[in-house]
Motif scaffolding. Sequence first.
Motif, short mmCIF file in Angstrom:
data_model
loop_
_atom_site.label_atom_id
_atom_site.label_comp_id
_atom_site.label_asym_id
_atom_site.label_seq_id
_atom_site.Cartn_x
_atom_site.Cartn_y
_atom_site.Cartn_z
N UNK A 14 0.81 -1.22 0.00
CA UNK A 14 0.00 0.00 0.00
C UNK A 14 0.84 1.28 0.00
N UNK A 15 2.11 1.16 -0.32
CA UNK A 15 2.95 2.36 -0.36
C UNK A 15 2.44 3.33 -1.43
N UNK A 16 2.54 4.61 -1.12
CA UNK A 16 2.20 5.62 -2.12
C UNK A 16 3.37 5.78 -3.09
N UNK A 17 3.10 6.41 -4.22
CA UNK A 17 4.17 6.68 -5.18
C UNK A 17 5.28 7.50 -4.54
N UNK A 18 4.90 8.45 -3.70
CA UNK A 18 5.89 9.29 -3.02
C UNK A 18 6.77 8.45 -2.10
N UNK A 19 6.19 7.51 -1.37
CA UNK A 19 6.97 6.65 -0.49
C UNK A 19 7.91 5.75 -1.28
N UNK A 20 7.44 5.22 -2.41
CA UNK A 20 8.31 4.41 -3.26
C UNK A 20 9.51 5.23 -3.73
N UNK A 21 9.27 6.47 -4.09
CA UNK A 21 10.36 7.34 -4.52
C UNK A 21 11.34 7.59 -3.38
N UNK A 22 10.81 7.77 -2.17
CA UNK A 22 11.69 8.00 -1.02
C UNK A 22 12.56 6.77 -0.75
N UNK A 23 11.97 5.57 -0.85
CA UNK A 23 12.73 4.35 -0.65
C UNK A 23 13.82 4.23 -1.71
N UNK A 24 13.48 4.50 -2.96
CA UNK A 24 14.45 4.39 -4.05
C UNK A 24 15.61 5.37 -3.87
N UNK A 25 15.30 6.59 -3.48
CA UNK A 25 16.36 7.59 -3.28
C UNK A 25 17.25 7.21 -2.10
N UNK A 26 16.62 6.75 -1.01
CA UNK A 26 17.41 6.35 0.16
C UNK A 26 18.31 5.17 -0.17
N UNK A 27 17.78 4.19 -0.90
CA UNK A 27 18.59 3.02 -1.27
C UNK A 27 19.77 3.42 -2.14
N UNK A 28 19.55 4.35 -3.05
CA UNK A 28 20.63 4.82 -3.92
C UNK A 28 21.74 5.51 -3.12
N UNK A 29 21.35 6.30 -2.14
CA UNK A 29 22.31 7.09 -1.36
C UNK A 29 22.93 6.30 -0.21
N UNK A 30 22.25 5.26 0.25
CA UNK A 30 22.59 4.66 1.55
C UNK A 30 22.59 3.14 1.45
N UNK A 31 23.77 2.59 1.23
CA UNK A 31 23.89 1.13 1.11
C UNK A 31 23.45 0.42 2.38
N UNK A 32 23.72 1.01 3.53
CA UNK A 32 23.35 0.36 4.79
C UNK A 32 21.83 0.24 4.93
N UNK A 33 21.11 1.21 4.43
CA UNK A 33 19.64 1.10 4.37
C UNK A 33 19.24 -0.04 3.44
N UNK A 34 19.93 -0.15 2.32
CA UNK A 34 19.63 -1.20 1.34
C UNK A 34 19.74 -2.59 1.95
N UNK A 35 20.83 -2.87 2.66
CA UNK A 35 21.00 -4.22 3.21
C UNK A 35 20.13 -4.45 4.45
#
Length: 224
Positions: A14-35
């Motif tokens: 149920x994530x919004x498009x805005x939340x998906x974008x935030x996750x994608x940006x955070x994952x790109x910038x922050x490997x520790x968030x990704x793992x």
Amino acid sequence: YNPELRGVDPFDPNLSMEQMMMVAIEAKKNFWYYIREVSRVPGTGHERQYIKANRGNMALFWLFFNHITMFLIQPRQTGKSFSTDVLMSYLLNIASTDTYIAMLTKDETLRSRSLTRLKDIIDELPFYLKQRTKKDVANTEEITIKKLDNRYKGLLPSKSPKSALNVGRGLTAPVFHVDEIAFIYNIEITLPAALPATTTARNIAEAKGEPYGNIFTTTAGKKD
């Protein structure tokens, strides 16, 4: 980096498009968030399993992102190859652009196993983070992410000294992983030829602010 992501499950349907974008940006910038939040262990049933931190993989990740060559020696079935594949999934599908990632391993069986595992890790990501399409290659030798102009290729050693020299020449890869390095034929020929060839690619990656480096993993060549 983004405090609005606290408590947000990247796999929530149920994530919004805005939340998906935030996750994608955070994952790109922050490997520790990704793992920690995004990447999962494949093939474990209905419940997605988190990646478990240990001294080996935490050292591997930290050293790589600080461009320090890493030799990781662990017993079999303790996760050294899986941890490296998690890192490669991040580089191939999230972090890098216009990049060639090379992996040299000791035989066809290990190459096939490694590329299959890497594909499975990428397939476990939330749907909105998957970059691979039907136009991409995904077999036991190569995986491509054409959206990002990224390519991951598995290489094999040669018993012929002349051919072993050619394995490493022309390796314009900013990221180079050698698996089971203690068991690779003519590694003393291939490695010195391969490493200087990566210099130009690494200078380009550094200029783009993208990851680069060497990882050498193996089980012990001798018990002592």
